[in-house]
Design a protein around this motif. Structure first.
Motif, PDB file in Angstrom:
ATOM      1  N   UNK A 101       0.808  -1.216   0.000  1.00 29.40           N
ATOM      2  CA  UNK A 101       0.000   0.000   0.000  1.00 29.40           C
ATOM      3  C   UNK A 101       0.848   1.277   0.000  1.00 29.40           C
ATOM      4  N   UNK A 102       2.023   1.226   0.646  1.00 28.31           N
ATOM      5  CA  UNK A 102       2.803   2.454   0.848  1.00 28.31           C
ATOM      6  C   UNK A 102       4.113   2.489   0.056  1.00 28.31           C
ATOM      7  N   UNK A 103       4.450   1.375  -0.560  1.00 23.46           N
ATOM      8  CA  UNK A 103       5.710   1.358  -1.316  1.00 23.46           C
ATOM      9  C   UNK A 103       6.837   0.705  -0.531  1.00 23.46           C
ATOM     10  N   UNK A 104       7.996   0.597  -1.189  1.00 24.69           N
ATOM     11  CA  UNK A 104       9.099  -0.189  -0.617  1.00 24.69           C
ATOM     12  C   UNK A 104       9.613   0.367   0.715  1.00 24.69           C
ATOM     13  N   UNK A 105       9.422   1.695   0.951  1.00 27.32           N
ATOM     14  CA  UNK A 105       9.963   2.281   2.187  1.00 27.32           C
ATOM     15  C   UNK A 105       8.905   2.368   3.291  1.00 27.32           C
ATOM     16  N   UNK A 106       7.872   1.529   3.188  1.00 26.68           N
ATOM     17  CA  UNK A 106       6.757   1.604   4.147  1.00 26.68           C
ATOM     18  C   UNK A 106       7.230   1.449   5.590  1.00 26.68           C
ATOM     19  N   UNK A 107       8.307   0.716   5.805  1.00 27.91           N
ATOM     20  CA  UNK A 107       8.794   0.456   7.167  1.00 27.91           C
ATOM     21  C   UNK A 107       9.616   1.610   7.716  1.00 27.91           C
ATOM     22  N   UNK A 108       9.901   2.598   6.850  1.00 26.30           N
ATOM     23  CA  UNK A 108      10.725   3.722   7.307  1.00 26.30           C
ATOM     24  C   UNK A 108       9.855   4.894   7.744  1.00 26.30           C
ATOM     25  N   UNK A 145       4.634  12.448   2.367  1.00 30.94           N
ATOM     26  CA  UNK A 145       3.436  13.293   2.380  1.00 30.94           C
ATOM     27  C   UNK A 145       3.665  14.611   1.642  1.00 30.94           C
ATOM     28  N   UNK A 146       4.825  14.760   1.006  1.00 31.59           N
ATOM     29  CA  UNK A 146       5.148  16.020   0.332  1.00 31.59           C
ATOM     30  C   UNK A 146       4.875  15.885  -1.167  1.00 31.59           C
ATOM     31  N   UNK A 147       4.418  16.969  -1.756  1.00 29.81           N
ATOM     32  CA  UNK A 147       4.198  16.963  -3.207  1.00 29.81           C
ATOM     33  C   UNK A 147       2.725  16.965  -3.527  1.00 29.81           C
ATOM     34  N   UNK A 148       2.427  17.412  -4.733  1.00 35.04           N
ATOM     35  CA  UNK A 148       1.026  17.573  -5.140  1.00 35.04           C
ATOM     36  C   UNK A 148       0.293  16.233  -5.063  1.00 35.04           C
ATOM     37  N   UNK A 149      -0.843  16.250  -4.415  1.00 31.28           N
ATOM     38  CA  UNK A 149      -1.683  15.054  -4.315  1.00 31.28           C
ATOM     39  C   UNK A 149      -1.270  14.112  -3.195  1.00 31.28           C
ATOM     40  N   UNK A 150      -0.106  14.329  -2.592  1.00 33.72           N
ATOM     41  CA  UNK A 150       0.355  13.399  -1.555  1.00 33.72           C
ATOM     42  C   UNK A 150       0.068  13.938  -0.153  1.00 33.72           C
ATOM     43  N   UNK A 151      -0.326  15.233  -0.065  1.00 32.13           N
ATOM     44  CA  UNK A 151      -0.486  15.854   1.260  1.00 32.13           C
ATOM     45  C   UNK A 151      -1.548  15.146   2.084  1.00 32.13           C
ATOM     46  N   UNK A 152      -2.547  14.575   1.414  1.00 28.22           N
ATOM     47  CA  UNK A 152      -3.642  13.973   2.173  1.00 28.22           C
ATOM     48  C   UNK A 152      -3.550  12.453   2.278  1.00 28.22           C
ATOM     49  N   UNK A 153      -2.791  11.818   1.353  1.00 25.82           N
ATOM     50  CA  UNK A 153      -2.776  10.344   1.413  1.00 25.82           C
ATOM     51  C   UNK A 153      -1.380   9.739   1.519  1.00 25.82           C
ATOM     52  N   UNK A 154      -0.367  10.573   1.561  1.00 27.75           N
ATOM     53  CA  UNK A 154       0.998  10.061   1.711  1.00 27.75           C
ATOM     54  C   UNK A 154       1.427   9.188   0.549  1.00 27.75           C
ATOM     55  N   UNK A 155       0.712   9.300  -0.565  1.00 25.84           N
ATOM     56  CA  UNK A 155       1.090   8.509  -1.737  1.00 25.84           C
ATOM     57  C   UNK A 155       0.439   7.130  -1.760  1.00 25.84           C
ATOM     58  N   UNK A 156      -0.339   6.807  -0.727  1.00 28.40           N
ATOM     59  CA  UNK A 156      -1.033   5.500  -0.718  1.00 28.40           C
ATOM     60  C   UNK A 156      -2.383   5.678  -1.407  1.00 28.40           C
ATOM     61  N   UNK A 157      -2.601   4.894  -2.432  1.00 31.82           N
ATOM     62  CA  UNK A 157      -3.805   5.112  -3.238  1.00 31.82           C
ATOM     63  C   UNK A 157      -5.056   4.602  -2.520  1.00 31.82           C
ATOM     64  N   UNK A 158      -4.893   3.660  -1.616  1.00 32.11           N
ATOM     65  CA  UNK A 158      -6.058   3.023  -0.999  1.00 32.11           C
ATOM     66  C   UNK A 158      -6.524   3.788   0.243  1.00 32.11           C
TER      67      UNK A 158
END
Ligand code: HEM
Length: 563
Positions: free
Chosen positions: A467-474, A480-493
């Motif tokens: 759900x969060x990508x390879x660095x999910x454990x970090x 959470x930075x960047x357009x569209x990521x402020x609210x979901x941290x880059x997790x689409x679900x």
């Protein structure tokens, strides 16, 4: 496996009947009766244990087709020890290592069976599509009621909808904006008191008990936003009830809760609690809780009187300007305005907010401090952002900045929001969330009988690589930075971030929590350079159902600027 009392009680009654029959038919053999009774009792226990631990999981459970972790033992189930310090760890390991389609079986010590929900589709079905089918464990409800004197309406399905509907105006963004000056004011006041402590103790090695400051600040903020009442725990640290207010949740988080939680997994403790509650209420925790409830009762009483007088003065039909949503008024005032909550419920709701909010939010700020000190570059970057974007005159209240503008300003700091969100993702306050099937139902097509226990291992979702990508454990605020990521941290679900729960029972206070965190972190970082002295050990967790540091953070602070 059925509850201990569910099986044990009928068997126990049978042994009594057997003993009485024995006594009546052999009047002169009291000794024989006692022996018969003891043997029958022991036999009942053995039958219960054999059925529950051996036969039920193998032959009778309705979940036989679901995968289960290998190596179950009779004593520990799928756990490594009888009393695990962190009950969520084994469940998380199992969920991550045993192949499954979203549901798996898990056995606690003594083979108490639970279903672990491991996929977002199952979470969605359980919490969003069928929220009425899955409730909170009855024991938890009962314990909360006995301890706090409050019947928390959010725990019962019938009270829940009304609770959410009528309290909504107090939880809108507009309302939170309007109370921002209160939250910022107290956060700023905390830093002023810390500065005073530092001036009184100029030794550069002086350590500050930041946990204590955070707890007090939280209680003062909550007193004001929930009841419009100033507990003044910051200014008068050790003052009777106020001191108890601050200490109580710290005590409740300890081993006592862990043991109670463990026992409640196996036994329906309600009859026992009923008998023990007078004793519980005589304990220091019980007495403190009673005092808290009394304080809350008095504060609510005062508010009701004020409200009635105010209503009479203005005329009951007159539209009250500037009240309700965005009014800056406290939650109890807004509840009174809804006109639907009787006094007892107003008190219960206030107790709920005081129980649910301060501790979880203070823990999140502690973890933020921990991470900012583990990686000082995060702290420095945050400070730069705050100094660059926020005008000190505005924050010091000299520019007449409105609450809305203050919240907007704080929310416009992307890195501050990113750090707060990442802390909440990485350190979910409730890492293992239990539910009980209220009726016969199903999940992902699997029939779930009434009474089945279901566990949501929150961290499995919050730290899932899928759900969060390879660095999910970090711990990485940049997700959470960047357009569209402020609210979901880059997790689409939408179910990737489970720290606040999901569905209609999701945390009603999550925007308050974020606003408070932002204020407290910003206030601390702009004022002090922070160093955690016990960095090596501060990450160790309290053995409790909550994710909280065992020791808390002992911090050394260097004042950066004086206003
Ligand atoms: C970082 C801080 C917080 C965390 C991690 C957190 C977490 C949670 C979670 C996981 C739930 C859902 C429990 C469930 O599954 O039923 C919940 C419910 C709730 N929380 Fe929070 N919470 C936080 C802060 C707050 C604050 C600040 C308030 C009050 C202003 C609050 C008030 C509540 C209430 C009233 C509920 C019950 C909601 C309902 O069932 O309708 N929480 N919280």
């Amino acid at each position: 496996m059925p509850d201990f009392l569910g099986v044990w009680l009928p068997l126990w009654i049978c042994t009594w009947i057997a003993a009485v029959v024995q006594y009546v038919s052999h009047r002169n053999h009291g000794f024989v009766t006692v022996i018969t009774f003891l043997v029958a009792e022991f036999g009942a226990l053995v039958i219960w244990a054999f059925y529950g631990m051996v036969l039920y999981p193998r032959y009778f459970t309705p979940f036989r087709q679901l995968p289960t972790p290998p190596g179950r033992t009779l004593r520990y189930g799928n756990r490594k020890q009888f009393f695990p310090e962190y009950a969520w760890d084994d469940v998380r390991n199992a969920a991550e290592t045993v192949p499954n389609n979203g549901l798996m079986r898990f056995y606690d010590a003594l083979s108490k069976e639970a279903l672990v929900v491991t996929k977002t589709e199952a979470i969605k079905e359980m919490l969003t599509l069928k929220p009425d089918d899955f409730g909170h464990p009855k024991n938890v409800q009962y314990l909360m009621h006995r301890l706090t004197g409050s019947r928390f309406s959010f725990l019962s399905p019938h009270g829940h909808k009304a609770f959410r509907k009528h309290l909504r105006p107090a939880f809108t963004v507009a309302h939170i904006r309007s109370i921002m000056p209160t939250i910022w004011g107290r956060s700023d006041h905390m830093t002023r008191l810390i500065r005073r402590e530092l001036q009184a103790n100029p030794d550069p090695h002086h350590t500050v008990d930041i946990r204590d400051y955070l707890r007090r600040t939280m209680w003062d903020i909550f007193g004001l936003i929930v009841l419009g009442h100033d507990f003044q725990t910051l200014d008068k640290p050790a003052a009777g009830t106020r001191d108890k207010l601050v200490g109580i949740l710290g005590r409740m988080n300890g081993r006592l809760v862990q043991w109670a939680n463990f026992i409640m997994t196996y036994v329906d403790v309600r009859p026992l609690l009923k008998v023990l509650s007078p004793l519980l209420m005589k304990s220091p925790t019980g007495k403190a809780l009673e005092q808290i409830r009394n304080s809350v009762t008095q504060a609510v009483g005062r508010k009701e009187t004020e409200f009635r007088a105010d209503t009479a003065k203005r005329g009951s039909n007159e539209q009250r300007e500037g009240e309700g949503e965005g009014s800056g008024r406290d939650i109890t005032h807004i509840s009174l305005k809804s006109g639907v909550f009787p006094s007892e419920e107003l008190i219960d709701n206030a107790m709920l907010f005081l129980t649910a909010g301060p501790n979880s939010t203070a823990a999140a700020v502690e973890w933020a401090i921990y991470e900012m000190c583990r990686r000082p570059e995060i702290q420095a970057r945050l400070r730069d952002e705050i100094n660059e974007c926020l005008d000190p005159a505005q924050l010091n209240g000299t520019s007449g900045l409105s609450g809305a503008a203050l919240l907007r300003n704080l929310q416009s700091l992307p890195y501050l929001s990113a750090v707060c969100n990442e802390v909440i993702r990485y350190y979910p306050f409730v890492p293992l969330s239990p539910r009980v099937a209220e009726r016969d139902t199903s999940l992902l097509g699997v029939p779930i009988p009434r009474g089945a226990t279901l566990l949501t291992p929150v961290e499995v979702f919050n730290r899932s690589k899928e759900l969060w990508g390879h660095d999910a454990e970090e711990f990485n605020p940049d997700r959470w930075m960047g357009v569209g990521r402020e609210t979901n941290g880059g997790a689409a679900n939408a179910y990737a971030f489970m720290s606040f729960g999901a569905g209609p029972g999701t945390c009603i206070g999550k925007d308050y929590a974020r606003a408070m965190m932002a204020c407290l972190v910003a206030a601390l970082v702009r004022e002090f350079e922070i160093e955690v002295v016990n960095l090596e050990t501060a990450g160790r967790l309290l053995p409790a159902p909550f994710k909280k540091s065992l020791e808390g953070m002992q911090v050394r602070l260097r004042t950066l600027h004086h206003s």
